[in-house]
Design a protein around this motif. Structure first.
Motif, short mmCIF file in Angstrom:
data_model
loop_
_atom_site.label_atom_id
_atom_site.label_comp_id
_atom_site.label_asym_id
_atom_site.label_seq_id
_atom_site.Cartn_x
_atom_site.Cartn_y
_atom_site.Cartn_z
N MET A 61 -4.42 5.99 -5.62
CA MET A 61 -4.36 4.77 -5.20
C MET A 61 -5.71 4.04 -5.25
O MET A 61 -5.67 2.87 -5.66
CB MET A 61 -3.84 4.66 -4.08
CG MET A 61 -3.74 3.20 -3.09
SD MET A 61 -3.08 3.08 -1.64
CE MET A 61 -4.50 3.86 -0.43
N LEU A 62 -6.87 4.36 -4.74
CA LEU A 62 -8.05 3.73 -4.98
C LEU A 62 -8.53 3.53 -6.15
O LEU A 62 -9.10 2.39 -6.45
CB LEU A 62 -9.12 4.49 -4.08
CG LEU A 62 -10.34 3.93 -3.80
CD1 LEU A 62 -10.40 2.53 -3.43
CD2 LEU A 62 -11.32 4.82 -2.75
N TYR A 63 -8.43 4.48 -7.02
CA TYR A 63 -8.86 4.30 -8.27
C TYR A 63 -8.03 3.25 -8.92
O TYR A 63 -8.57 2.35 -9.72
CB TYR A 63 -8.73 5.56 -9.06
CG TYR A 63 -9.14 5.67 -10.57
CD1 TYR A 63 -10.40 5.36 -11.12
CD2 TYR A 63 -8.09 5.67 -11.62
CE1 TYR A 63 -10.89 5.38 -12.36
CE2 TYR A 63 -8.50 5.75 -13.02
CZ TYR A 63 -10.05 5.59 -13.53
OH TYR A 63 -10.40 5.44 -14.65
N ARG A 64 -6.67 3.17 -8.60
CA ARG A 64 -5.73 2.27 -9.33
C ARG A 64 -6.44 0.77 -8.99
O ARG A 64 -6.23 0.09 -9.69
CB ARG A 64 -4.36 2.50 -8.81
CG ARG A 64 -3.73 3.76 -9.56
CD ARG A 64 -2.32 3.92 -8.94
NE ARG A 64 -1.68 5.32 -9.37
CZ ARG A 64 -1.28 5.51 -10.49
NH1 ARG A 64 -1.01 4.69 -11.17
NH2 ARG A 64 -0.65 6.86 -10.64
N ILE A 65 -6.44 0.68 -7.70
CA ILE A 65 -6.77 -0.42 -7.04
C ILE A 65 -8.05 -1.20 -7.79
O ILE A 65 -8.21 -2.36 -8.14
CB ILE A 65 -6.75 -0.52 -5.74
CG1 ILE A 65 -5.36 -0.67 -4.86
CG2 ILE A 65 -7.39 -1.73 -5.02
CD1 ILE A 65 -5.31 -0.10 -3.53
N SER A 66 -8.94 -0.22 -7.89
CA SER A 66 -10.36 -0.56 -8.55
C SER A 66 -10.12 -1.20 -10.10
O SER A 66 -10.67 -1.92 -10.51
CB SER A 66 -11.35 0.39 -8.52
OG SER A 66 -11.15 1.61 -9.42
N LYS A 67 -9.27 -0.47 -10.80
CA LYS A 67 -9.27 -0.67 -12.00
C LYS A 67 -8.38 -1.88 -12.15
O LYS A 67 -8.54 -2.78 -12.97
CB LYS A 67 -8.59 0.40 -12.99
CG LYS A 67 -9.29 1.52 -13.09
CD LYS A 67 -10.69 1.43 -14.00
CE LYS A 67 -11.89 2.34 -14.05
NZ LYS A 67 -12.65 2.18 -15.08
N ALA A 68 -7.32 -2.23 -11.23
CA ALA A 68 -6.66 -3.59 -11.38
C ALA A 68 -7.87 -4.49 -11.22
O ALA A 68 -7.51 -5.72 -11.98
CB ALA A 68 -5.48 -3.40 -10.48
N ALA A 69 -8.59 -4.33 -10.29
CA ALA A 69 -9.63 -5.42 -10.16
C ALA A 69 -10.45 -5.70 -11.16
O ALA A 69 -10.74 -6.62 -11.68
CB ALA A 69 -10.28 -5.05 -8.88
N GLU A 70 -10.78 -4.61 -11.85
CA GLU A 70 -11.54 -4.64 -12.99
C GLU A 70 -10.84 -5.31 -14.12
O GLU A 70 -11.47 -6.02 -15.02
CB GLU A 70 -11.92 -3.13 -13.44
CG GLU A 70 -12.85 -3.24 -14.83
CD GLU A 70 -13.60 -1.68 -14.98
OE1 GLU A 70 -13.21 -0.96 -14.51
OE2 GLU A 70 -14.14 -1.74 -16.27
#
Ligand SMILES: NC(=O)c1ccc[n+]([C@@H]2O[C@H](COP(=O)([O-])OP(=O)(O)OC[C@H]3O[C@@H](n4cnc5c(N)ncnc54)[C@H](OP(=O)(O)O)[C@@H]3O)[C@@H](O)[C@H]2O)c1
Length: 225
Positions: free
Chosen positions: A145-154
């Protein structure tokens, strides 16, 4: 001679970008965080630059060293995955959130004002090494989840960069490298680094087939945001 900058070049995908651009006769700037990595990159033939993307002071020194350079391709590759067990039912600790979001989302935002004047004069390409895991449309599980959220932000940073920089002739891409056998991808991943980088370099090189503002995988397939 064309010039590339690879941010996060010590290993994995970044190191292979360096190898392949050098192999094609490009001048390559490559960033590292440790002395052994500096030596390895130097011995390959890269121009080495010290950069921890979490450290504003090192970012300022890095920017100063590139002053006046014209960059044809900038690869924003540095990234971290964070806790493997992060799901909606196991939310991340604050320190994990800070590390992953600062590395994958805040650092690209801070690098943009440094990079835009370097890539603009060459009408070059700014490539964010994102992930399909950042696609909101393609999401089917909360695992990572955390990685997904960070890559959506990126991805949003990449889109905003496209909106701001396309009028200056800068092409901005968000790229998914595939699931690749690196420290992050692990030994069971689907493809090797050479295939991933060969594919992404082909996308980066073809501005007609892959216009700015797009999200593509290493085979050139368009991805939904
Ligand atoms: N492998 C995959 O399957 C996959 C899939 C989708 C997307 N991606 C993305 O592709 C990119 C590269 O992944 P990879 O598989 O090559 O990962 P990796 O093998 O773990 O390498 C990560 C790279 O990022 C650098 N880095 C991390 N934090 C940094 C910081 N604070 N400052 C400067 N550099 C930093 C590392 O440098 P150090 O050596 O100094 O730590 C290393 O060069 C990442 O953005 C990742 O999210 C990978």
């Amino acid at each position: 001679m064309s010039t590339a900058l690879v941010i996060g070049a010590s290993r994995g995908l970044g190191l292979e970008f360096v190898r392949q651009y050098l192999g094609d006769g490009w001048k390559v700037y490559a960033t590292h965080r440790s002395e052994p990595d500096r030596i390895r990159l130097r011995d390959l033939g890269a121009q080495t630059l010290d950069l921890d993307v979490l450290d504003p002071q090192r970012m300022a020194a890095f920017a100063w060293q590139l002053d006046g350079e014209r960059l044809d391709a900038v690869i924003l590759n540095a990234g971290v995955y964070g806790p493997r067990n992060s799901t909606l039912h196991q939310p991340p600790a604050t320190e994990d959130f800070d590390l992953v979001m600062r590395t994958n989302a805040l650092a690209p935002m801070r690098l943009l004002p440094v990079l835009a004047p370097l890539v603009g004069p060459a009408r070059g390409t700014l490539a964010f090494i994102s992930s399909r895991m950042g696609s909101i449309s393609a999401t089917g599980t909360s695992h990572g989840m955390l990685y997904r959220i960070s890559k959506a932000a990126e991805n949003m940073v990449a889109k905003l960069a496209h909106v701001e920089l396309s009028s200056l002739g800068v092409r901005v891409l968000a790229l998914h490298p595939g699931w690749v056998r690196t420290d992050m991808g692990g030994p069971n991943a689907e493809i090797d680094v050479a295939a991933s980088i060969f594919g992404m370099r082909r996308v980066i090189a073809d501005a007609t087939a892959y216009p700015g503002g797009g999200f593509y995988d290493y085979r050139g397939q368009s991805l939904a945001w």
